[in-house]
Write a protein that holds these residues in place. Structure first.
Motif, PDB file in Angstrom:
ATOM      1  N   ASP A  21       0.870  -1.181   0.000  1.00 37.91           N
ATOM      2  CA  ASP A  21       0.000   0.000   0.000  1.00 37.91           C
ATOM      3  C   ASP A  21       0.899   1.220   0.000  1.00 37.91           C
ATOM      4  O   ASP A  21       1.847   1.291   0.793  1.00 37.91           O
ATOM      5  N   ARG A  22       0.614   2.185  -0.846  1.00 38.15           N
ATOM      6  CA  ARG A  22       1.380   3.428  -0.813  1.00 38.15           C
ATOM      7  C   ARG A  22       1.190   4.103   0.535  1.00 38.15           C
ATOM      8  O   ARG A  22       0.085   4.186   1.051  1.00 38.15           O
ATOM      9  N   PRO A  26       5.721  11.515   5.447  1.00 35.54           N
ATOM     10  CA  PRO A  26       6.647  12.479   4.849  1.00 35.54           C
ATOM     11  C   PRO A  26       7.773  11.777   4.105  1.00 35.54           C
ATOM     12  O   PRO A  26       8.196  10.671   4.471  1.00 35.54           O
ATOM     13  N   VAL A  27       8.275  12.436   3.068  1.00 33.11           N
ATOM     14  CA  VAL A  27       9.324  11.842   2.236  1.00 33.11           C
ATOM     15  C   VAL A  27      10.552  11.489   3.070  1.00 33.11           C
ATOM     16  O   VAL A  27      11.133  10.407   2.923  1.00 33.11           O
ATOM     17  N   VAL A  28      10.964  12.370   3.961  1.00 35.62           N
ATOM     18  CA  VAL A  28      12.169  12.106   4.754  1.00 35.62           C
ATOM     19  C   VAL A  28      11.963  10.892   5.650  1.00 35.62           C
ATOM     20  O   VAL A  28      12.902  10.111   5.883  1.00 35.62           O
ATOM     21  N   ASP A  29      10.748  10.687   6.138  1.00 36.15           N
ATOM     22  CA  ASP A  29      10.474   9.513   6.970  1.00 36.15           C
ATOM     23  C   ASP A  29      10.525   8.235   6.142  1.00 36.15           C
ATOM     24  O   ASP A  29      10.970   7.183   6.634  1.00 36.15           O
ATOM     25  N   ALA A  30      10.070   8.318   4.898  1.00 34.17           N
ATOM     26  CA  ALA A  30      10.138   7.151   4.017  1.00 34.17           C
ATOM     27  C   ALA A  30      11.587   6.786   3.717  1.00 34.17           C
ATOM     28  O   ALA A  30      11.963   5.605   3.741  1.00 34.17           O
ATOM     29  N   TRP A  50       7.962   7.420  -5.797  1.00 35.39           N
ATOM     30  CA  TRP A  50       6.647   7.538  -6.444  1.00 35.39           C
ATOM     31  C   TRP A  50       5.855   6.241  -6.303  1.00 35.39           C
ATOM     32  O   TRP A  50       4.646   6.256  -6.078  1.00 35.39           O
ATOM     33  N   SER A  51       6.538   5.112  -6.407  1.00 31.91           N
ATOM     34  CA  SER A  51       5.863   3.822  -6.305  1.00 31.91           C
ATOM     35  C   SER A  51       5.483   3.468  -4.871  1.00 31.91           C
ATOM     36  O   SER A  51       4.709   2.535  -4.654  1.00 31.91           O
ATOM     37  N   ARG A  52       5.988   4.215  -3.898  1.00 30.36           N
ATOM     38  CA  ARG A  52       5.796   3.862  -2.494  1.00 30.36           C
ATOM     39  C   ARG A  52       4.954   4.846  -1.704  1.00 30.36           C
ATOM     40  O   ARG A  52       4.461   4.494  -0.627  1.00 30.36           O
ATOM     41  N   LEU A  53       4.816   6.081  -2.184  1.00 29.97           N
ATOM     42  CA  LEU A  53       4.185   7.127  -1.385  1.00 29.97           C
ATOM     43  C   LEU A  53       2.944   7.682  -2.067  1.00 29.97           C
ATOM     44  O   LEU A  53       2.884   7.799  -3.296  1.00 29.97           O
ATOM     45  N   CYS A  54       1.976   8.068  -1.251  1.00 29.78           N
ATOM     46  CA  CYS A  54       0.774   8.726  -1.763  1.00 29.78           C
ATOM     47  C   CYS A  54       1.125  10.142  -2.233  1.00 29.78           C
ATOM     48  O   CYS A  54       1.807  10.885  -1.519  1.00 29.78           O
ATOM     49  N   ALA A  55       0.667  10.498  -3.412  1.00 33.17           N
ATOM     50  CA  ALA A  55       0.809  11.875  -3.912  1.00 33.17           C
ATOM     51  C   ALA A  55       2.236  12.383  -3.763  1.00 33.17           C
ATOM     52  O   ALA A  55       2.476  13.513  -3.312  1.00 33.17           O
ATOM     53  N   PHE A  56       3.215  11.562  -4.154  1.00 32.35           N
ATOM     54  CA  PHE A  56       4.619  11.963  -4.022  1.00 32.35           C
ATOM     55  C   PHE A  56       4.932  13.156  -4.909  1.00 32.35           C
ATOM     56  O   PHE A  56       4.658  13.156  -6.110  1.00 32.35           O
TER      57      PHE A  56
END
Length: 366
Positions: A21-22, A26-30, A50-56
């Motif tokens: 699931d995306r 926050p990007v830094v946390d990912a 992009w493949s991992r986060l919502c609305a990256f």
């Protein structure tokens, strides 16, 4: 001991890698959760997120690089990784010996007789002025004193092993082409690299084990080594073993894991995901059978971008003239082909220079 088959391990890995699931984080946390993203190809981490986060938003990652919240540096496996500033400072010293040995493995003859500690000290002295330098420029600055190794061996040993450096923006920014310019990592981040513990307790190694299992587990010790490249972690594993739970895989290997980490039902549906070149979802394991068939294992080290269908590598993809080109590695059902095409169109729009919906996805069978 419970046995986890490849499908159960696949779903666990997808969940840990934010590919089931995306994630809305926050990007830094990912980046921190994933233990960094392999990034020798500067644009690939954008696809990975992009493949991992919502609305990256790729500009957010660029902003983190500019603001020095994340950094490009040589780390795991002697490859360039995009990691948080905190992880770069905490982990670098623990990787020093491995980095040195891996470069020596390529240039042992050229560097024979070179005092590497003296070379490192000279390299730091040259870079103390905080002037960004390419690897070649740094090598030339020291070649008068060390002419024998040649610029390639000298430069790689300095930048990839002896002198902790950061690769500066605009290298690695969204839709930007730029050469590699290096400065001292501690100078760029405004803090000295964390020193290793001298009492033999290896808290950094223990932290690496926990972080690896959070993002890749359940996994064997050999998988941990494949991810980070470090040989000296058995003691760290042993020190925290009582914290961990154990399983076996279908081949009888003992797998370690964090007790509360996600292990979804093996029948959990897995959406189509496009992965960038050298994604750690593949390279982070010694035994990659949970995600890729043995016949296609070479794709993971050849820089091929791959497509996951039902959680497994089922195709490769490239971009040509704004078109995402998908080449299946097996026959697709009609539903598979539709799902791949839909996700490919979304990727094409993400990569496009405009909002045009004329980008098409071509899929061809092998």
């Amino acid at each position: 001991m419970t046995v986890l088959d490849d499908r159960a391990l696949n779903r666990a890995s997808l969940a840990r890698q934010l590919l089931l699931d995306r994630a809305d984080v926050p990007v830094v946390d990912a980046v921190a959760h994933l233990g960094g993203l392999q990034a020798q190809e500067p644009q690939e981490p954008f696809v990975g997120l992009w493949s991992r986060l919502c609305a990256f938003d790729p500009e957010v990652l660029s902003g983190l690089l500019i603001r020095r919240r994340v950094v490009r540096t040589h780390l795991m496996r002697r490859t360039v990784h995009l990691v948080t500033a905190e992880d770069a400072l905490a982990w670098r010293a623990r990787h020093d010996a491995m980095l040195r040995q891996r470069v020596l493995g390529n240039y042992r003859r050229e560097l024979a007789g070179t005092d590497l500690d003296e070379l490192a000290a000279a390299g730091r002295a040259v870079m103390a002025d905080d002037v960004p330098r390419s690897m070649t420029e740094l090598a030339r600055a020291l070649a008068v004193r060390w002419p024998a190794p040649g610029p390639r061996a000298l430069g790689e040993m300095l930048v990839a092993a002896l002198v902790p450096v950061a690769q500066l923006p605009p290298r690695g920014l969204w839709r930007t082409r730029a050469g590699v310019r290096n400065v001292l990592l501690s100078s760029w981040l405004g803090r000295e690299i964390d020193a290793l513990s001298m009492d033999g307790s290896d808290p950094v190694g223990q932290a690496l084990v926990r972080r690896y299992l959070a993002a890749f587990g359940p996994a064997a010790s050999a998988d941990l080594r494949a991810w980070c490249g470090l040989a000296g972690l058995p003691a760290a594993v042993a020190a925290i073993r009582e914290e961990l739970v154990t399983f076996r895989d279908e081949r009888g290997r003992v797998l370690l894991d964090l007790p509360g980490a996600p292990r979804p039902d093996p029948d959990t549906p897995a959406p189509v995901r496009f992965l960038p070149a050298f994604d750690n979802a593949l390279l982070g394991y010694h035994d990659r059978s949970r995600i890729i068939d043995g016949a296609h294992r070479g794709l993971s080290v050849a820089g091929e971008r791959v497509v996951l269908v039902d959680g497994r590598v089922a195709a490769t993809w490239t971009v040509k003239d704004g078109t995402v080109m998908v080449t299946p590695l097996r026959s697709f059902s009609r539903a598979d082909r539709t799902a791949v095409a839909e996700q490919g169109r979304e990727l094409a729009l993400f990569l496009s220079d405009n909002d045009s919906h004329r980008v098409r996805v071509a899929a061809s069978s092998r």
